[in-house]
Design an enzyme around this catalytic site. Structure first.
Site, PDB file in Angstrom:
ATOM      1  CG  ASP A 115      -8.741  -4.510  -2.851  1.00 16.57           C
ATOM      2  OD1 ASP A 115      -9.754  -4.338  -2.455  1.00 16.57           O
ATOM      3  OD2 ASP A 115      -8.056  -3.297  -3.088  1.00 16.57           O
ATOM      4  CG  HIS A 136      -2.118   0.908   1.014  1.00 18.30           C
ATOM      5  ND1 HIS A 136      -2.158   2.254   1.383  1.00 18.30           N
ATOM      6  CD2 HIS A 136      -3.248   0.720   0.668  1.00 18.30           C
ATOM      7  CE1 HIS A 136      -3.364   2.892   1.034  1.00 18.30           C
ATOM      8  NE2 HIS A 136      -4.156   1.512   0.728  1.00 18.30           N
TER       9      HIS A 136
HETATM   10  N1  COA Z   1       3.898  -7.650  -4.676  1.00 14.69           N
HETATM   11  C1  COA Z   1       5.150  -7.503  -5.035  1.00 14.69           C
HETATM   12  N2  COA Z   1       6.046  -6.411  -4.974  1.00 14.69           N
HETATM   13  C2  COA Z   1       5.464  -5.424  -4.802  1.00 14.69           C
HETATM   14  C3  COA Z   1       3.897  -5.382  -4.273  1.00 14.69           C
HETATM   15  C4  COA Z   1       3.270  -6.502  -4.696  1.00 14.69           C
HETATM   16  N3  COA Z   1       2.121  -6.676  -4.313  1.00 14.69           N
HETATM   17  N4  COA Z   1       3.732  -4.073  -4.123  1.00 14.69           N
HETATM   18  C5  COA Z   1       4.784  -3.316  -4.230  1.00 14.69           C
HETATM   19  N5  COA Z   1       5.913  -4.236  -4.525  1.00 14.69           N
HETATM   20  C6  COA Z   1       7.352  -3.606  -4.617  1.00 14.69           C
HETATM   21  C7  COA Z   1       7.321  -3.193  -6.027  1.00 14.69           C
HETATM   22  O1  COA Z   1       7.639  -3.994  -7.049  1.00 14.69           O
HETATM   23  C8  COA Z   1       8.672  -2.048  -5.848  1.00 14.69           C
HETATM   24  O2  COA Z   1       9.862  -2.639  -5.869  1.00 14.69           O
HETATM   25  P1  COA Z   1      11.164  -2.134  -6.330  1.00 14.69           P
HETATM   26  O3  COA Z   1      11.432  -1.137  -5.449  1.00 14.69           O
HETATM   27  O4  COA Z   1      12.130  -3.108  -6.346  1.00 14.69           O
HETATM   28  O5  COA Z   1      10.692  -1.664  -7.917  1.00 14.69           O
HETATM   29  C9  COA Z   1       8.395  -1.543  -4.527  1.00 14.69           C
HETATM   30  O6  COA Z   1       7.434  -2.718  -3.659  1.00 14.69           O
HETATM   31  C10 COA Z   1       7.319  -0.258  -4.441  1.00 14.69           C
HETATM   32  O7  COA Z   1       6.198  -0.703  -5.194  1.00 14.69           O
HETATM   33  P2  COA Z   1       5.352   0.693  -5.923  1.00 14.69           P
HETATM   34  O8  COA Z   1       4.306  -0.335  -7.074  1.00 14.69           O
HETATM   35  O9  COA Z   1       6.148   1.433  -6.513  1.00 14.69           O
HETATM   36  O10 COA Z   1       4.327   1.240  -4.719  1.00 14.69           O
HETATM   37  P3  COA Z   1       3.327   2.013  -4.817  1.00 14.69           P
HETATM   38  O11 COA Z   1       3.219   2.679  -3.663  1.00 14.69           O
HETATM   39  O12 COA Z   1       3.488   3.049  -6.189  1.00 14.69           O
HETATM   40  O13 COA Z   1       1.882   1.146  -5.187  1.00 14.69           O
HETATM   41  C11 COA Z   1       0.370  -0.456  -4.838  1.00 14.69           C
HETATM   42  C12 COA Z   1       1.419   0.623  -4.202  1.00 14.69           C
HETATM   43  C13 COA Z   1      -0.715  -0.563  -3.849  1.00 14.69           C
HETATM   44  C14 COA Z   1      -0.407   0.172  -5.965  1.00 14.69           C
HETATM   45  C15 COA Z   1       1.227  -1.765  -4.900  1.00 14.69           C
HETATM   46  O14 COA Z   1       1.808  -2.127  -3.825  1.00 14.69           O
HETATM   47  C16 COA Z   1       0.481  -2.594  -5.734  1.00 14.69           C
HETATM   48  O15 COA Z   1       0.503  -2.819  -7.013  1.00 14.69           O
HETATM   49  N6  COA Z   1       0.005  -3.605  -4.936  1.00 14.69           N
HETATM   50  C17 COA Z   1      -0.670  -4.594  -5.670  1.00 14.69           C
HETATM   51  C18 COA Z   1      -2.210  -4.235  -5.931  1.00 14.69           C
HETATM   52  C19 COA Z   1      -3.299  -3.921  -4.639  1.00 14.69           C
HETATM   53  O16 COA Z   1      -3.233  -4.918  -4.025  1.00 14.69           O
HETATM   54  N7  COA Z   1      -3.808  -2.839  -4.844  1.00 14.69           N
HETATM   55  C20 COA Z   1      -4.890  -2.563  -3.897  1.00 14.69           C
HETATM   56  C21 COA Z   1      -4.580  -1.533  -2.972  1.00 14.69           C
HETATM   57  S1  COA Z   1      -5.629  -1.143  -1.799  1.00 14.69           S
END
Ligand code: COA
Length: 384
Positions: free
Chosen positions: A319, A263
């Protein structure tokens, strides 16, 4: 990185876009408050209608206020014929989020809302956009199964009535209570992508319906509202708790995102996820089916171990367990994101009102231009 007058932050991370009094997230401690009240207490002691009042009126209602409020909200439950026809006519195969987005915009033109373009518009009177979202979702599902419209029951809670309109049969007490609490948990979450979208559109003095329609579009995406569908796909793909380890090693090697994990705001387990987990456990016991619960708990455990080894701990968000809760309530996967919308529409409306009533200023950020420098125009005949 500084540009002429602004600060560049991809995804607006760390940027404070406005002030709010609606909700507060403490990402370090894993706490969430609506108008100062902890989400755990609201999910336990309140219900969706009362929480909607809290979000819109900034305080918990007194007994007489609550009774009057429930009557008003319930009076909007029945769907007008025009909207029923719209649901019937919507192309088969279209996602119900597309339908909800269209219905919200359509309501803008049909509901009596005479001062809709004014900053003083009182959207608190026109609760169709909140209440009808739920009725439309249930009716969409009935029609797509070739079944008839079920008129709402006015004696049931918002969540229990949703299950009634979906099934045509009164749900068990615990099912209605859990469904309603799920809506409480999803009702509001500060400046997330869909709420920010609603505020941007409201800042132009568009109608609350058009703002909500735009927010529905933002919620549709898999990184926002669509994640719980993907969590269930993952559970189905894995198939059993004993297969999680091998599946996880492969997924991490392939750099796949584990849906329902991580998150932007929470650095620990999302407080809503604890509540959802409790509901899943209760439903699993009552229905004698613990398969989803076991697989999800194993994913949580194995993912935590692997991410801690990498020094990058990530925890379940709201979720992670919600899709399994809905599945045990007999709700098909296609409705998961629409259910999120049914709840969040209360928060969107609160933000739309706050945007307009607390010193509105139209949103207009800047961009960092990376395209070509000025160059001469090439007439069509001279382009290679
Ligand atoms: N599984 C694996 N790795 C994850 C991850 C996940 N669910 N969520 C984040 N990471 C990793 C990313 O690959 C990234 O790694 P890096 O620094 O080596 O590139 C790091 O953690 C940061 O992730 P990022 O996507 O840049 O974080 P964000 O703050 O932009 O995004 C979310 C937040 C929620 C979009 C992201 O955690 C995600 O895509 N989660 C899965 C989708 C989800 O459950 N969404 C519902 C949100 S309530």
């Amino acid at each position: 990185m500084s540009v002429e007058t602004g600060t560049y932050s991809k995804g607006l991370e760390g940027i404070i876009a406005d002030e709010t009094t609606i909700s507060r997230i403490d990402g370090q401690k894993g706490r969430l408050f609506y108008r100062g009240y902890p989400i755990e207490e609201l999910a336990r002691f309140s219900d969706f209608e009362e929480v909607t009042y809290l979000l819109l009126y900034e305080k918990l209602p007194r007994q007489a206020e609550l009774e009057e409020w429930r009557k008003r909200m319930r009076a909007s439950r029945d769907i007008p014929e025009q909207i029923r026809a719209m649901i019937h006519g919507f192309p088969a195969g279209a996602h119900p989020m597309q339908l909800l987005q269209s219905v919200a915009a359509y309501l803008s033109a049909t509901v009596e809302h005479t001062i809709q373009h004014s900053a003083t518009c009182n959207c608190r009177q026109t609760l169709h956009q909140v209440v009808q979202t739920t009725s439309v979702v249930a009716t969409y599902q009935r029609f797509s199964e070739g079944k008839g419209y079920i008129a709402p029951r006015l004696d049931l809670s918002h969540g229990a009535n949703f299950l009634f309109m979906l099934r045509g049969k009164e749900p068990e007490e615990y099912e209605g209570r859990i469904m309603d609490a799920c809506l409480v948990l999803h009702a509001e979450h500060e400046f997330n992508a869909s709420t920010f979208t609603a505020r941007v559109v409201a800042s132009t003095m568009s109608t609350c319906y058009c703002s909500i329609s735009a927010a529905m579009g933002a919620l549709f995406g898999s990184l926002h509202g669509g994640a719980n569908e993907k969590v269930l796909d993952m559970v189905e793909e894995i198939g059993g708790a004993e297969k999680v380890g091998a599946w996880m090693d492969k997924a991490i090697a392939e750099k796949r995102k584990i849906m329902g994990m991580g998150h932007r705001e929470y650095k620990v387990k999302d407080p809503r996820s604890y509540a959802m987990e409790g509901f899943l456990k209760e439903l699993s016991e009552k229905k004698g089916n613990g398969r989803h619960y076991e697989i999800l708990k194993e994913i949580e455990k194995q993912f935590r171990v692997r991410m801690e080894e990498k020094g990058k701990p990530l925890y379940p968000n709201v979720d992670f367990f919600s899709g399994a809760v809905y599945t045990l309530l007999g709700i098909p996967k296609i409705l998961f994101t629409p259910i999120f919308a049914m709840a969040r529409v209360s928060g969107w409306l609160a933000h739309i009102l706050e945007q307009r009533e607390h010193g509105n200023r139209i949103y207009r950020p800047e961009s960092l231009y990376k395209g070509p420098a000025e160059r001469p125009y090439e007439p069509l005949s001279q382009r290679g």
